[in-house]
Design a protein around this motif. Structure first.
Motif, PDB file in Angstrom:
ATOM      1  N   ALA A  54       0.849  -1.193   0.000  1.00  0.00           N
ATOM      2  CA  ALA A  54       0.000   0.000   0.000  1.00  0.00           C
ATOM      3  C   ALA A  54       0.883   1.242   0.000  1.00  0.00           C
ATOM      4  O   ALA A  54       1.996   1.230   0.516  1.00  0.00           O
ATOM      5  CB  ALA A  54      -0.893   0.003   1.241  1.00  0.00           C
ATOM      6  N   TRP A  55       0.379   2.309  -0.605  1.00  0.00           N
ATOM      7  CA  TRP A  55       1.094   3.583  -0.617  1.00  0.00           C
ATOM      8  C   TRP A  55       0.072   4.685  -0.730  1.00  0.00           C
ATOM      9  O   TRP A  55      -1.059   4.484  -1.178  1.00  0.00           O
ATOM     10  CB  TRP A  55       2.126   3.638  -1.746  1.00  0.00           C
ATOM     11  N   SER A  56       0.452   5.868  -0.303  1.00  0.00           N
ATOM     12  CA  SER A  56      -0.435   7.025  -0.334  1.00  0.00           C
ATOM     13  C   SER A  56      -0.432   7.652  -1.724  1.00  0.00           C
ATOM     14  O   SER A  56       0.632   7.886  -2.308  1.00  0.00           O
ATOM     15  CB  SER A  56       0.021   8.071   0.692  1.00  0.00           C
ATOM     16  N   LEU A  57      -1.597   7.941  -2.238  1.00  0.00           N
ATOM     17  CA  LEU A  57      -1.716   8.637  -3.522  1.00  0.00           C
ATOM     18  C   LEU A  57      -1.518  10.142  -3.346  1.00  0.00           C
ATOM     19  O   LEU A  57      -1.375  10.867  -4.325  1.00  0.00           O
ATOM     20  CB  LEU A  57      -3.082   8.358  -4.152  1.00  0.00           C
ATOM     21  N   GLU A  58      -1.494  10.602  -2.095  1.00  0.00           N
ATOM     22  CA  GLU A  58      -1.370  12.027  -1.810  1.00  0.00           C
ATOM     23  C   GLU A  58       0.066  12.469  -1.540  1.00  0.00           C
ATOM     24  O   GLU A  58       0.323  13.654  -1.414  1.00  0.00           O
ATOM     25  CB  GLU A  58      -2.254  12.391  -0.614  1.00  0.00           C
ATOM     26  N   ARG A  59       0.983  11.513  -1.437  1.00  0.00           N
ATOM     27  CA  ARG A  59       2.389  11.838  -1.176  1.00  0.00           C
ATOM     28  C   ARG A  59       3.278  11.173  -2.206  1.00  0.00           C
ATOM     29  O   ARG A  59       3.017  10.059  -2.633  1.00  0.00           O
ATOM     30  CB  ARG A  59       2.786  11.370   0.229  1.00  0.00           C
TER      31      ARG A  59
END
Length: 81
Positions: A54-59
């Protein structure tokens, strides 16, 4: 396998597992051989462990994290996008 294990310890950090086993606290399922411990390979072709990514789409990811993400996605789905 015809038995019910008596689970006394569960850990998420694979690096502490060899210490528990070396101290005589039981056996463990590990992803690779551990120096100083006896290895018995699993023969059950159905044995598996689900692992997520998982990873942030905002960073923005660091370059090394993005390379790892791309590697995993390309290997599993054939595309990193």
């Amino acid at each position: 396998a015809g038995f019910v294990p008596r689970v006394a310890f569960e850990v998420d950090d694979v690096s502490v597992v060899p210490g528990f086993v070396a101290a005589g606290l039981g056996v463990a399922v590990v992803p690779e051989p551990v120096p100083g411990l006896r290895l018995v390979r699993l023969t059950d072709s159905g044995a598996h462990r689900d692992i997520g990514l998982a990873w942030s789409l905002e960073r923005r990811l660091l370059p090394s994290a993005d390379l790892f993400r791309r590697h995993v996605l390309e290997r599993h789905w054939g595309s990193a996008d």
